[in-house]
Design an enzyme around this catalytic site. Structure first.
Site, PDB file in Angstrom:
ATOM      1  N   SER A  49       0.553  -1.317   0.036  1.00 40.49           N
ATOM      2  CA  SER A  49      -0.090  -0.200   0.049  1.00 40.49           C
ATOM      3  C   SER A  49       0.755   1.303  -0.099  1.00 40.49           C
ATOM      4  CB  SER A  49      -1.063  -0.046   1.267  1.00 40.49           C
ATOM      5  OG  SER A  49      -0.141  -0.209   2.368  1.00 40.49           O
ATOM      6  N   TYR A  52       7.792   1.070  -1.108  1.00 36.96           N
ATOM      7  CA  TYR A  52       8.699   0.256  -2.128  1.00 36.96           C
ATOM      8  C   TYR A  52       7.499  -0.778  -2.612  1.00 36.96           C
ATOM      9  CZ  TYR A  52      13.264   2.032  -2.124  1.00 36.96           C
ATOM     10  OH  TYR A  52      14.291   2.938  -2.379  1.00 36.96           O
ATOM     11  N   TYR A 235      21.768   1.848  11.843  1.00 37.01           N
ATOM     12  CA  TYR A 235      21.202   0.764  10.829  1.00 37.01           C
ATOM     13  C   TYR A 235      21.784  -0.546  10.721  1.00 37.01           C
ATOM     14  CZ  TYR A 235      17.550  -0.424   7.476  1.00 37.01           C
ATOM     15  OH  TYR A 235      16.611  -1.114   6.770  1.00 37.01           O
ATOM     16  N   THR A 276      10.106   7.197   3.289  1.00 41.02           N
ATOM     17  CA  THR A 276       8.840   6.719   3.194  1.00 41.02           C
ATOM     18  C   THR A 276       8.426   6.494   4.688  1.00 41.02           C
ATOM     19  OG1 THR A 276       9.720   4.559   3.885  1.00 41.02           O
ATOM     20  CG2 THR A 276       9.513   4.956   1.777  1.00 41.02           C
TER      21      THR A 276
HETATM   22  P1  NAI Z   1       6.142   1.756   4.068  1.00 44.11           P
HETATM   23  O1  NAI Z   1       5.634   1.807   5.670  1.00 44.11           O
HETATM   24  O2  NAI Z   1       5.979   2.695   3.043  1.00 44.11           O
HETATM   25  O3  NAI Z   1       5.477   0.402   3.702  1.00 44.11           O
HETATM   26  C1  NAI Z   1       5.176  -0.849   4.491  1.00 44.11           C
HETATM   27  C2  NAI Z   1       4.209  -1.659   4.046  1.00 44.11           C
HETATM   28  O4  NAI Z   1       3.863  -2.732   4.971  1.00 44.11           O
HETATM   29  C3  NAI Z   1       2.743  -0.994   4.140  1.00 44.11           C
HETATM   30  O5  NAI Z   1       2.102  -1.247   2.947  1.00 44.11           O
HETATM   31  C4  NAI Z   1       1.858  -1.345   5.346  1.00 44.11           C
HETATM   32  O6  NAI Z   1       0.491  -1.473   5.082  1.00 44.11           O
HETATM   33  C5  NAI Z   1       2.380  -2.700   5.470  1.00 44.11           C
HETATM   34  N1  NAI Z   1       2.321  -3.467   6.776  1.00 44.11           N
HETATM   35  C6  NAI Z   1       2.676  -3.131   7.785  1.00 44.11           C
HETATM   36  N2  NAI Z   1       2.408  -3.990   8.715  1.00 44.11           N
HETATM   37  C7  NAI Z   1       1.677  -5.093   8.360  1.00 44.11           C
HETATM   38  C8  NAI Z   1       0.863  -5.990   8.684  1.00 44.11           C
HETATM   39  N3  NAI Z   1       0.953  -6.450   9.917  1.00 44.11           N
HETATM   40  N4  NAI Z   1       0.195  -6.642   7.836  1.00 44.11           N
HETATM   41  C9  NAI Z   1       0.259  -6.352   6.556  1.00 44.11           C
HETATM   42  N5  NAI Z   1       0.692  -5.317   5.991  1.00 44.11           N
HETATM   43  C10 NAI Z   1       1.461  -4.427   6.821  1.00 44.11           C
HETATM   44  O7  NAI Z   1       7.777   0.988   3.906  1.00 44.11           O
HETATM   45  P2  NAI Z   1       8.787   0.977   2.981  1.00 44.11           P
HETATM   46  O8  NAI Z   1      10.024   1.933   3.317  1.00 44.11           O
HETATM   47  O9  NAI Z   1       8.484   0.801   1.687  1.00 44.11           O
HETATM   48  O10 NAI Z   1       9.331  -0.323   3.448  1.00 44.11           O
HETATM   49  C11 NAI Z   1       9.204  -1.673   2.982  1.00 44.11           C
HETATM   50  C12 NAI Z   1      10.741  -2.396   3.014  1.00 44.11           C
HETATM   51  O11 NAI Z   1      11.668  -1.723   2.175  1.00 44.11           O
HETATM   52  C13 NAI Z   1      10.889  -2.645   4.154  1.00 44.11           C
HETATM   53  O12 NAI Z   1      11.341  -3.921   4.375  1.00 44.11           O
HETATM   54  C14 NAI Z   1      12.256  -1.488   4.341  1.00 44.11           C
HETATM   55  O13 NAI Z   1      12.943  -2.114   5.296  1.00 44.11           O
HETATM   56  C15 NAI Z   1      12.725  -1.715   2.920  1.00 44.11           C
HETATM   57  N6  NAI Z   1      13.722  -0.554   2.381  1.00 44.11           N
HETATM   58  C16 NAI Z   1      13.107   0.812   2.845  1.00 44.11           C
HETATM   59  C17 NAI Z   1      14.270   1.778   2.302  1.00 44.11           C
HETATM   60  C18 NAI Z   1      13.829   3.378   2.587  1.00 44.11           C
HETATM   61  O14 NAI Z   1      14.439   3.981   2.360  1.00 44.11           O
HETATM   62  N7  NAI Z   1      12.487   3.430   2.966  1.00 44.11           N
HETATM   63  C19 NAI Z   1      15.553   1.267   2.069  1.00 44.11           C
HETATM   64  C20 NAI Z   1      15.614   0.064   1.599  1.00 44.11           C
HETATM   65  C21 NAI Z   1      14.694  -0.902   1.931  1.00 44.11           C
HETATM   66 NA    NA Z   2       6.353  -0.822   1.142  1.00 46.46          NA
END
Ligand code: NAI
Ligand code: NA
Length: 397
Positions: A49, A52, A235, A276
């Site tokens: 949602s 990424y 991190y 994010t």
């Molecule tokens: P985000 O917060 O934008 O997205 C998280 C997603 O997980 C959302 O769709 C949310 O609804 C879902 N979610 C959370 N708890 C849930 C649950 N119990 N059941 C179902 N859905 C659930 O976060 P982001 O930044 O997109 O992170 C996604 C991945 O990417 C993570 O593993 C993060 O570590 C990784 N990442 C992020 C970076 C960044 O700079 N933002 C860099 C590199 C990796």
């Molecule tokens: Na995500």
């Protein structure tokens, strides 16, 4: 109701449903401006949602014509509360996908539960053609209830070595300030690994395998981050880093299993630092991101979430130019980690002060990205217009 932005530190307390539509539309427009690619046809995205996961879904649907199932934890309208940003992102994605005849199904609830896994598998069997080709694991969560022992674990954003004090940006107050990250107890490290490590990813793959819904050549990719020296303390050497190493270990276990049984593959992909919902609350990270944007934009190599995921999918996962390191990790963070980029970020890091941070970093760009995650700061959305919550409440993802 007129919806104005309200922030608390790195947390947005409000979001704009019409702005969410623009947020999703701009990502779709980017993908449509690029060449189509041959990719998977049936995809499951856990964490679909926002951030990424959402960008991945948009690339796969609009770039490769994939039918997608999304799983996310979001809230709809409740009284005067306008629902979460991810809720509106999902509705916007759905509308756009359906307009193009692309199947899009959403499960809103707890991905960590067995019930969710059962519901998704039932749907794949009965209404999604029986198999999936790809699973993207893009969860970011602060809590997880282990479906096997029923214990609820909470992740902690802490150091594992010593107290770490460093500068960060407070988007609410628009100031640069010192934050301190305390040291985690062994229990907090363990809990963070429970929440953000690979256990749940593995449970998904096991359940899908048992359900007989994985296709020959099935792939799975989980998202991780490593980051450069200036963020190691918070991190790589923090609780979150410990969880990510567990995720990477899991990818090897899953890869062996999938290779053998499906001629399939499991990867971890290390992504670029971006604003994010999840990353905005990590101490020090927002300032690093703002400095990084400055450097990468000047060099013409800056990517947003959609550009980053589109490159991962078209060049690496479904392309012929994968960047893979000696630990078998896909590295779309390769431009962020370039020596010249990091040297310039480090030089800025040494120079940055509460007085000059707005000038020497790309503060404006980082802040705009943060606001746009929540549907604000789009020049073509009228934020003084009334938002009819009763009408919007009728929409469901
Ligand atoms: P985000 O917060 O934008 O997205 C998280 C997603 O997980 C959302 O769709 C949310 O609804 C879902 N979610 C959370 N708890 C849930 C649950 N119990 N059941 C179902 N859905 C659930 O976060 P982001 O930044 O997109 O992170 C996604 C991945 O990417 C993570 O593993 C993060 O570590 C990784 N990442 C992020 C970076 C960044 O700079 N933002 C860099 C590199 C990796
Ligand atoms: Na995500």
């Amino acid at each position: 109701m007129v919806i104005k932005p309200r922030l608390k530190g790195g947390l947005a307390l409000t979001n704009h449903p019409i702005g969410a539509k623009e947020f999703v539309k701009r990502q779709i427009d980017y993908v449509k401006s690029q060449d189509k690619y041959e990719g998977p046809k049936k995809v499951l995205i856990i964490g679909s949602s926002s951030g990424y996961g959402l960008a991945t879904r948009i690339s796969l649907a609009f770039g490769a014509g994939a039918e997608t199932i999304g799983v996310a934890f979001e809230k709809g309208v409740e009284g005067k509360r306008a629902g979460s940003a991810g809720w509106w992102n999902t509705i916007a994605f759905n509308e756009a996908a359906k307009k193009e005849g692309l199947v899009s199904k959403n499960f809103i609830g707890d991905a960590f539960s067995m019930e969710m896994k059962d519901d998704v598998i039932k749907f794949i069997k009965e209404e999604f053609g029986g198999k999936i080709d790809l699973l993207i694991y893009s969860l970011a969560s602060a809590v997880r209830t282990d479906p096997i022992d029923g214990v609820t674990y909470r992740s902690a954003l802490k150091s594992t070595t010593k107290d770490i004090t460093g500068p960060t940006i407070n988007f609410e107050k628009e100031v640069m300030e010192e934050t301190t990250m305390g040291v985690a107890t062994p229990d907090e490290i363990k809990s963070t690994v429970k929440v953000m490590g690979g256990e749940d990813w593995k449970l998904w793959i096991e359940a899908l395998d048992k359900g007989g819904v994985l296709s020959e050549g099935f792939k799975t990719v989980a998202y991780s981050y490593l980051g450069p020296k200036v963020t190691y303390g918070i991190y790589k050497e923090g609780t979150i880093g410990a969880a990510k190493r567990d995720l990477e270990h899991t990818s090897d276990v899953l890869n062996d299993f999938l290779k053998e049984k499906y001629n399939g593959e499991a990867y971890v992909s290390l992504s670029k630092a971006l604003m994010t919902k999840a990353s905005a609350v990590i101490p020090i990270f927002p300032l690093y991101a703002a400095l990084l944007y400055k450097v990468m934009k000047e060099k013409g190599i800056h990517e947003g979430t959609i550009e980053q995921k589109h490159r991962l999918l078209t060049q690496m996962v479904y392309g012929n130019n994968p960047v893979i390191d000696e630990e078998r990790r896909l590295r779309p963070d390769n431009w962020e980690m370039r020596e010249d980029v990091q040297a310039e970020v480090e030089a800025l890091w040494d120079k940055v002060t509460p007085d000059n941070f707005k000038e020497i970093s790309d503060y404006a760009g980082a802040r705009e990205e943060f606001m746009q995650l929540n549907g604000f700061d789009f020049d073509n959305v009228d934020y003084d217009a009334d938002v009819d919550l009763d009408e919007l409440a009728k929409l469901k993802p």
